[in-house]
Design an enzyme around this catalytic site. Sequence first.
Site, PDB file in Angstrom:
ATOM      1  N   ALA A  62       0.860  -1.182   0.000  1.00 36.03           N
ATOM      2  CA  ALA A  62       0.000   0.000   0.000  1.00 36.03           C
ATOM      3  C   ALA A  62       0.897   1.233   0.000  1.00 36.03           C
ATOM      4  O   ALA A  62       2.080   1.151   0.331  1.00 36.03           O
ATOM      5  CB  ALA A  62      -0.869  -0.021   1.244  1.00 36.03           C
ATOM      6  N   GLY A 101       0.239  -5.120   0.597  1.00 38.34           N
ATOM      7  CA  GLY A 101      -0.896  -5.083  -0.324  1.00 38.34           C
ATOM      8  C   GLY A 101      -0.530  -5.674  -1.685  1.00 38.34           C
ATOM      9  O   GLY A 101      -1.403  -6.174  -2.402  1.00 38.34           O
ATOM     10  N   GLU A 104      -0.964  -9.295  -1.232  1.00 38.21           N
ATOM     11  CA  GLU A 104      -2.414  -9.540  -1.087  1.00 38.21           C
ATOM     12  C   GLU A 104      -3.083  -9.542  -2.455  1.00 38.21           C
ATOM     13  O   GLU A 104      -3.926 -10.381  -2.756  1.00 38.21           O
ATOM     14  CB  GLU A 104      -3.038  -8.462  -0.191  1.00 38.21           C
ATOM     15  CG  GLU A 104      -2.566  -8.571   1.252  1.00 38.21           C
ATOM     16  CD  GLU A 104      -3.240  -7.551   2.143  1.00 38.21           C
ATOM     17  OE1 GLU A 104      -3.003  -6.345   1.931  1.00 38.21           O
ATOM     18  OE2 GLU A 104      -3.995  -7.942   3.040  1.00 38.21           O
ATOM     19  N   GLU A 124       3.639  -5.919   6.947  1.00 38.15           N
ATOM     20  CA  GLU A 124       2.817  -4.898   7.622  1.00 38.15           C
ATOM     21  C   GLU A 124       3.143  -4.758   9.104  1.00 38.15           C
ATOM     22  O   GLU A 124       3.153  -3.651   9.649  1.00 38.15           O
ATOM     23  CB  GLU A 124       1.325  -5.207   7.459  1.00 38.15           C
ATOM     24  CG  GLU A 124       0.757  -4.864   6.086  1.00 38.15           C
ATOM     25  CD  GLU A 124       0.867  -6.004   5.091  1.00 38.15           C
ATOM     26  OE1 GLU A 124       1.687  -6.929   5.335  1.00 38.15           O
ATOM     27  OE2 GLU A 124       0.153  -5.981   4.074  1.00 38.15           O
TER      28      GLU A 124
HETATM   29  N1  3HC Z   1       4.624   3.452   0.053  1.00 33.93           N
HETATM   30  C1  3HC Z   1       5.112   4.664  -0.269  1.00 33.93           C
HETATM   31  N2  3HC Z   1       6.405   4.865  -0.649  1.00 33.93           N
HETATM   32  C2  3HC Z   1       7.214   3.789  -0.673  1.00 33.93           C
HETATM   33  C3  3HC Z   1       6.769   2.495  -0.337  1.00 33.93           C
HETATM   34  C4  3HC Z   1       5.393   2.337   0.027  1.00 33.93           C
HETATM   35  N3  3HC Z   1       4.879   1.146   0.335  1.00 33.93           N
HETATM   36  N4  3HC Z   1       7.801   1.635  -0.447  1.00 33.93           N
HETATM   37  C5  3HC Z   1       8.856   2.353  -0.856  1.00 33.93           C
HETATM   38  N5  3HC Z   1       8.508   3.652  -0.991  1.00 33.93           N
HETATM   39  C6  3HC Z   1       9.352   4.761  -1.464  1.00 33.93           C
HETATM   40  C7  3HC Z   1      10.516   5.038  -0.508  1.00 33.93           C
HETATM   41  O1  3HC Z   1      10.123   5.936   0.504  1.00 33.93           O
HETATM   42  C8  3HC Z   1      11.543   5.625  -1.465  1.00 33.93           C
HETATM   43  O2  3HC Z   1      11.174   6.962  -1.697  1.00 33.93           O
HETATM   44  P1  3HC Z   1      12.304   8.103  -1.885  1.00 33.93           P
HETATM   45  O3  3HC Z   1      13.089   7.676  -3.078  1.00 33.93           O
HETATM   46  O4  3HC Z   1      11.493   9.337  -2.047  1.00 33.93           O
HETATM   47  O5  3HC Z   1      13.109   8.070  -0.611  1.00 33.93           O
HETATM   48  C9  3HC Z   1      11.325   4.868  -2.756  1.00 33.93           C
HETATM   49  O6  3HC Z   1       9.989   4.312  -2.656  1.00 33.93           O
HETATM   50  C10 3HC Z   1      12.295   3.737  -2.991  1.00 33.93           C
HETATM   51  O7  3HC Z   1      12.315   2.927  -1.836  1.00 33.93           O
HETATM   52  P2  3HC Z   1      13.675   2.344  -1.242  1.00 33.93           P
HETATM   53  O8  3HC Z   1      14.693   3.422  -1.116  1.00 33.93           O
HETATM   54  O9  3HC Z   1      13.307   1.581  -0.017  1.00 33.93           O
HETATM   55  O10 3HC Z   1      14.102   1.362  -2.432  1.00 33.93           O
HETATM   56  P3  3HC Z   1      14.721  -0.085  -2.384  1.00 33.93           P
HETATM   57  O11 3HC Z   1      14.858  -0.489  -3.796  1.00 33.93           O
HETATM   58  O12 3HC Z   1      15.891  -0.121  -1.471  1.00 33.93           O
HETATM   59  O13 3HC Z   1      13.593  -1.023  -1.701  1.00 33.93           O
HETATM   60  C11 3HC Z   1      11.424  -1.965  -1.344  1.00 33.93           C
HETATM   61  C12 3HC Z   1      12.381  -1.261  -2.340  1.00 33.93           C
HETATM   62  C13 3HC Z   1      11.950  -3.363  -1.003  1.00 33.93           C
HETATM   63  C14 3HC Z   1      10.098  -2.111  -2.007  1.00 33.93           C
HETATM   64  C15 3HC Z   1      11.323  -1.147  -0.045  1.00 33.93           C
HETATM   65  O14 3HC Z   1      11.046   0.178  -0.381  1.00 33.93           O
HETATM   66  C16 3HC Z   1      10.251  -1.596   0.921  1.00 33.93           C
HETATM   67  O15 3HC Z   1      10.462  -2.535   1.668  1.00 33.93           O
HETATM   68  N6  3HC Z   1       9.093  -0.898   0.927  1.00 33.93           N
HETATM   69  C17 3HC Z   1       8.061  -1.090   1.893  1.00 33.93           C
HETATM   70  C18 3HC Z   1       7.285  -2.352   1.647  1.00 33.93           C
HETATM   71  C19 3HC Z   1       6.176  -2.481   2.648  1.00 33.93           C
HETATM   72  O16 3HC Z   1       6.346  -2.357   3.834  1.00 33.93           O
HETATM   73  N7  3HC Z   1       4.972  -2.775   2.135  1.00 33.93           N
HETATM   74  C20 3HC Z   1       3.823  -2.948   2.966  1.00 33.93           C
HETATM   75  C21 3HC Z   1       3.098  -1.683   3.044  1.00 33.93           C
HETATM   76  S1  3HC Z   1       1.700  -1.802   4.118  1.00 33.93           S
HETATM   77  C22 3HC Z   1       0.483  -2.527   3.211  1.00 33.93           C
HETATM   78  O17 3HC Z   1       0.716  -2.935   2.112  1.00 33.93           O
HETATM   79  C23 3HC Z   1      -0.877  -2.602   3.863  1.00 33.93           C
HETATM   80  C24 3HC Z   1      -1.833  -3.481   3.111  1.00 33.93           C
HETATM   81  O18 3HC Z   1      -2.044  -4.668   3.836  1.00 33.93           O
HETATM   82  C25 3HC Z   1      -3.177  -2.839   2.918  1.00 33.93           C
END
Ligand code: 3HC
Length: 692
Positions: A62, A101, A104, A124
Site C-alpha cells: 500500500a 498489499g 495480497e 505490515e
Molecule cells: N509506500 C510509499 N512509498 C514507498 C513504499 C510504500 N509502500 N515503499 C517504498 N517507498 C518509497 C521510498 O520511501 C523511497 O522513496 P524516496 O526515493 O522518495 O526516498 C522509494 O519508494 C524507494 O524505496 P527504497 O529506497 O526503499 O528502495 P529499495 O529499492 O531499497 O527497496 C522496497 C524497495 C523493497 C520495495 C522497499 O522500499 C520496501 O520494503 N518498501 C516497503 C514495503 C512495505 O512495507 N509494504 C507494505 C506496506 S503496508 C500494506 O501494504 C498494507 C496493506 O495490507 C493494505
Amino acid sequence: MQAVTSTLSGNIRAIVIDHPPVNATSQAVRAGLLQAIEQAVGDDETQAIVIACAGATFVAGADIKEFGKPPLDPHLSEVIHAIESSAKPVVAAIHGSALGGGLELALGCHYRVVDAQARLGLPESTLGIIPGAGGIPRLLRLAGIDKALDMAAGGKPIGAAEALEAGVADALAQDDVRAAAIAFAQRLLAQGQGVRRTRELPAQACEPQVFEAARARFQASHRGQLAPQACVDVAVRSVASSFEDSVAYGRERFRELVTSPQAQALRHAFFAERVATKPAGLPAEDAAPVRKAGVVGAGTMGTGIAMCFLNAGIPVVLVEQNEKVLASSVETIGKTYRNDVAKGRITEATQRARGDALTPTLQYEPLRDCDLVVEAVFEDMGIKRQVLASIEENLRPDALIATNTSFLDIDALAAGLRRPENVVGMHFFSPAHIMKLLENVRGARSSPRALATTQALGKRLGKVAVMVGVSDGFVGNRMLARRTRECYFMLEEGALPEQVDRVLCEFGFPMGQFQLNDLAGLDVAWRNRQSRLDRLSEREAACNILDEIVAAGRLGQKTGAGFYTYDAQRKRSVDPAISELIVRNAERRGITRRAISDDEILERCLYAMINEGALILGEGVASRPEDIDTIWLNGYGFPRWRGGPMFHADQIGAARICERIRHYASQAGELYWTPAPLLLAQARDGGAFHAR
Ligand code: 3HC
Ligand code: NAI
C-alpha cells in the site's frame, strides 16, 4: 502517465501497473486496476488475464504515505475481490518485491508466476499494522498456518523458491516473468483449466495450542508490539469463521492499528531511514568505484570490517603488525564462513571465493592498488597518525582513507597527511559484519567525492549509513555517554544495576546499560574512562564504581563476571557481591542512598540522551532528527516501535522535557542538566523535532 494500462494480445489481456517508484497501490492504481479488471471481464475477446508491473518491482505494498489520512475509494480489498471473482483465469507476474498489499493482490489472482529473484512477504507488522486486504486468510489457505504466521506476524519475506515450495507460487521464471506468465495463461487455456480462487480453498483445521504457541513466540521475538498479536487474532478468526467474516475482521483491526502510536512510530522509522541514508548534496554518481579495499589492524573491528567487504564481493588486503593476531583473524574469518556453509547460508563456492579474495599481510605495500583503506588500529591519536601516514605513502593519490575511530577527531588525524581531502570516518559497530549501522564521518576537509563514496559503499555493504560531523563520540556514542553517566550516578544515589536494566528493557531496549557494558567488556569502558580522566568533572572522576569492579578482575561476560555473573552458557544472574560493592562504595564516600523510582530512572536515561541529541542537532553534527533516530534504531537497539529518541521526544513534548531537566538541575546542578537551546525554543514556540 496512466498508472494502469491494459493491452490485448491474442486472447490474453495484460494489465500493467506503472506507478514509480515501487508501484504502491495508491488510489490511482486501485481505481485503474478496478476499471481494467471490469473491462477485461466484460470483454469477449479476453480469455485470460495477466497482472504485471513495469519498473524494478511488482507492487511493493500500500502507499504508506496515504496511511493516517481519510481512506479513498476503492479499497484494495474491493479491487482484490473483483479480481478473484473473475470467471476468466488471472495470473500474477511477480518480479522484484511483492510485499504487503502487493502480495495480497497477488494472492487474489488465481495463479502466480514468480521471477526466481523475487521476494514475497507481508511486512505490515513491521509498520505496526496488519494486512488489511485479506492477506492472512488467503495466505493460510495456500501455505498453511505456520508459514502464514511466520510471514505476517514475523514480518519476514520469503524468496521465490520457498514460495514455490510453500504453494504460494505456481511457477518460477528465470528471465522475462511477464512472458512466462502469458505462456502460463496460454497453457491454462489450452488445458481447459479455469479459475482457482484462493478464498474457495479450505482453511487448515488447527488446534488452539498452535495459536497459543505462536502468541508466546511472537511475544518473545516482538516484545511490546501489538501488530504481531493482531495477526494471530486474524489467523484464529480465519480458521474459526467464514472467509468473508475474517477479511472484514482483518480490515477492522487494520483500521484500529493504523492510527495507533506504534504504527505512527514505525512509519516514522521507515521514512527516517530513507531520509537519513540519502544526505543532501552527495549524489551516488559522484562516488568513486571501490573494486578493492584495504583494512589495517586485524583486531576485533578490522576482522569484522574485512568480512563486510568480502561479503559484498570486494577483495580485501588485511594488514596487521602482529603475526599471531593476523593468523587468528584469518582463522576467525574462516570459521565464520565454515559456519555459514554448515548453516546453509552460503555455498562452498562462495566460501572459496571469499577465501581467495582475502590477502592477509604484515606489509603495507600490498595496499597500493586499493581504492579505499579502512584503518582499525588501537584508539590512540599518535599510533593512528603514524599508521595513516604509512597508509597514505603506499596508496595511489586518488585512493581514499577511512578511519574507524570511535572518539578521536578526524580533522586532527588527517592534519598531518598530504591529502586530507581523501580522509573520512567510517565508524562501524561491533560486530562489524553483523551490525547494520555505519556512521560515516565528514571531516572539515573531506572532499564531496570521498563522502559520496562512503555513502555508496555503505549501501553496497548492506549497511544503514548515516553521515555525521566530527564530535567526541560522533552522534551515537556521544548520546550514549550521557545516558551512561546518569546510570552510574544513579548507582551511587540508590539504584542497582538490575533495576536500571529492567527499566530500560521494559521501555523496549533489548538490553540494559550494565548488561551492555558487560557484553562490550568493562576493560573497554575502563580504558575509555582512563583516557579522559583529565576531562571528567569532579563528580564523574569520584564516581569510581567501575574502577572497583574492574580492579576485582570482573571484566564482564568474557571473564564470567562483571555487573552480573554468567554461567558457561552466558546465562546472567544478579550477584549480591555487586550490590554490596555499590552500597559500600556509597558509604565510604559519604553518600546517603535513597530509593529511586522507575520513572526517574527512565526519565534520566532518556532525557540525558534527548538533550544531547538536541545539542548535536544545534551544532550541525547531525543534520536532521531523522539521522539521530536512524542511528539509535540501527546501532543501539532503541525500540523501533517508539520511533527513535527524537521522535519519542516529540511524543513527550519539549515543554515537559525542559521542565524535568530543570528539576534534575535543581538536584544535581546545571553542569549535568541544562536544557539545549533547541528544546528551549521548541518549548517556547510549541515546536517539535519532526513536522506534525
Ligand atoms: N509506500 C510509499 N512509498 C514507498 C513504499 C510504500 N509502500 N515503499 C517504498 N517507498 C518509497 C521510498 O520511501 C523511497 O522513496 P524516496 O526515493 O522518495 O526516498 C522509494 O519508494 C524507494 O524505496 P527504497 O529506497 O526503499 O528502495 P529499495 O529499492 O531499497 O527497496 C522496497 C524497495 C523493497 C520495495 C522497499 O522500499 C520496501 O520494503 N518498501 C516497503 C514495503 C512495505 O512495507 N509494504 C507494505 C506496506 S503496508 C500494506 O501494504 C498494507 C496493506 O495490507 C493494505
Ligand atoms: P583491537 O585492539 O582488537 O585491534 C587493533 C589491532 O590493530 C590490533 O590487532 C593491533 O595489533 C593492530 N595494530 C596496531 N598498530 C598497528 C599498525 N601499526 N599496523 C597494523 N596493525 C596495527 O581494537 P578494536 O576493538 O578492533 O578497535 C580498533 C579501532 O576501532 C579503534 O579505533 C576503536 O576505537 C574502534 N572501534 C572499536 C569498536 C569496538 O566495539 N571494539 C567499535 C567501533 C570502533
